[in-house]
Motif scaffolding. Sequence first.
Motif, PDB file in Angstrom:
ATOM      1  N   THR A 276     -59.123 -49.853   8.989  1.00 19.81           N
ATOM      2  CA  THR A 276     -58.407 -50.743   9.023  1.00 19.81           C
ATOM      3  C   THR A 276     -57.778 -50.805   7.388  1.00 19.81           C
ATOM      4  O   THR A 276     -58.363 -50.303   6.490  1.00 19.81           O
ATOM      5  CB  THR A 276     -59.161 -51.858   9.168  1.00 19.81           C
ATOM      6  OG1 THR A 276     -60.622 -51.867   7.972  1.00 19.81           O
ATOM      7  CG2 THR A 276     -59.797 -52.007  10.537  1.00 19.81           C
ATOM      8  N   THR A 302     -64.605 -48.214  17.330  1.00 20.18           N
ATOM      9  CA  THR A 302     -63.534 -49.005  17.521  1.00 20.18           C
ATOM     10  C   THR A 302     -63.044 -49.493  18.560  1.00 20.18           C
ATOM     11  O   THR A 302     -62.240 -50.233  18.965  1.00 20.18           O
ATOM     12  CB  THR A 302     -62.243 -48.296  16.980  1.00 20.18           C
ATOM     13  OG1 THR A 302     -61.968 -47.209  17.618  1.00 20.18           O
ATOM     14  CG2 THR A 302     -62.589 -47.841  15.096  1.00 20.18           C
ATOM     15  N   GLN A 334     -64.501 -48.553   9.105  1.00 19.31           N
ATOM     16  CA  GLN A 334     -63.990 -50.020   8.881  1.00 19.31           C
ATOM     17  C   GLN A 334     -65.144 -50.556   7.906  1.00 19.31           C
ATOM     18  O   GLN A 334     -66.120 -49.907   7.427  1.00 19.31           O
ATOM     19  CB  GLN A 334     -64.525 -50.838  10.003  1.00 19.31           C
ATOM     20  CG  GLN A 334     -63.358 -50.342  11.199  1.00 19.31           C
ATOM     21  CD  GLN A 334     -63.360 -51.194  12.317  1.00 19.31           C
ATOM     22  OE1 GLN A 334     -64.221 -52.262  12.409  1.00 19.31           O
ATOM     23  NE2 GLN A 334     -62.595 -50.824  13.320  1.00 19.31           N
TER      24      GLN A 334
END
Length: 334
Positions: A276, A302, A334
């Motif tokens: 991200t 994810t 992330q």
Amino acid sequence: MVPPSSAKTLPPQYMVDLYRTLADGTYSEQKIRHHGANTARSFFNKGSSEAVDRFRFEISDAVPNREEIVDAEFHFFIHFEARWKHSKGHFVQIQLFEGNQDRLLESRLVSAYSSGWEVFRIIDSVRRWIAQPARNQGLKVQVLDSSGKIWKQQRVYQLQSFQKSILIVFSKDVHASTIHSSSLTLNGELNNYHEGTPIHENSIESIEKTSPSRREHNITRRTRSAVQNSQCARHELKVDFEKLGWSMWIISPKWYNAYICAGACAFPLGQNQRPTNHATIQSIVHELGLASEVEAPCCVPTELHPVSLLYFDEHMNVVLKQYEDMIAVGCGCQ
């Protein structure tokens, strides 16, 4: 007590077939197609064995308040012996009443030359029984021949001797906190299991939240070595319900592959690691040491897919429920 194994108590064939339909379908097809339901519960007749034309289903404590009933079906198996087929005409009439002939729910003609299941939709009755258990007086089936005469109970019994009639109730979760905070009910499930108390059927929802030590134990040495020396990726994680001690009440599946996301999210993050924007910035800050308390991004799922479980609840009813976020399909930083 803990529910006995499925080998001692057989689930209704309808529930087994419904589970197989979900398990064999693609992800987009894995839906219980009853007005958005994610749960189906089956109930056997608890009425007197002598009253072969009456059916009583104990459902008042079976459906939790956090679920909305979206459909309900009474499944009645009909079969005619050869000696009745020609003497009573080509058709018979089946009348379904709620209670002791107080309320006629439906009347239909069926061929006297065929056998099979007749399915009656009775959602309004089931909702009344849930809201006011005292009003649950069950169902009554009345069979009339072509001349309009009511068949004797002995003849009705012939219709029921091959298959047990069942009630199927479809429901869906309506509170977001229950759907997404799946560990809420799993913890209760495990506590009840280890204390030897009845299993609560709404609480299997988060095997992916098993403790890190248990996840570690389920990864082979070869996989563990590969994880320690690789970038963030998906690895196999076989969840065996027998080893978890759950095989006494989970009917199917016996095991499933939950997968696990593991590996390094090393700087610089590549697009193959699906970072991200936040993870990209976090990685840069960590690498440059701009904030000592900032760790490197973590390798996490994810995308997650559901798993359908067929199992016994605390009342020995058979339940089919779809539990969200059970299989890690994709991994990223992330």
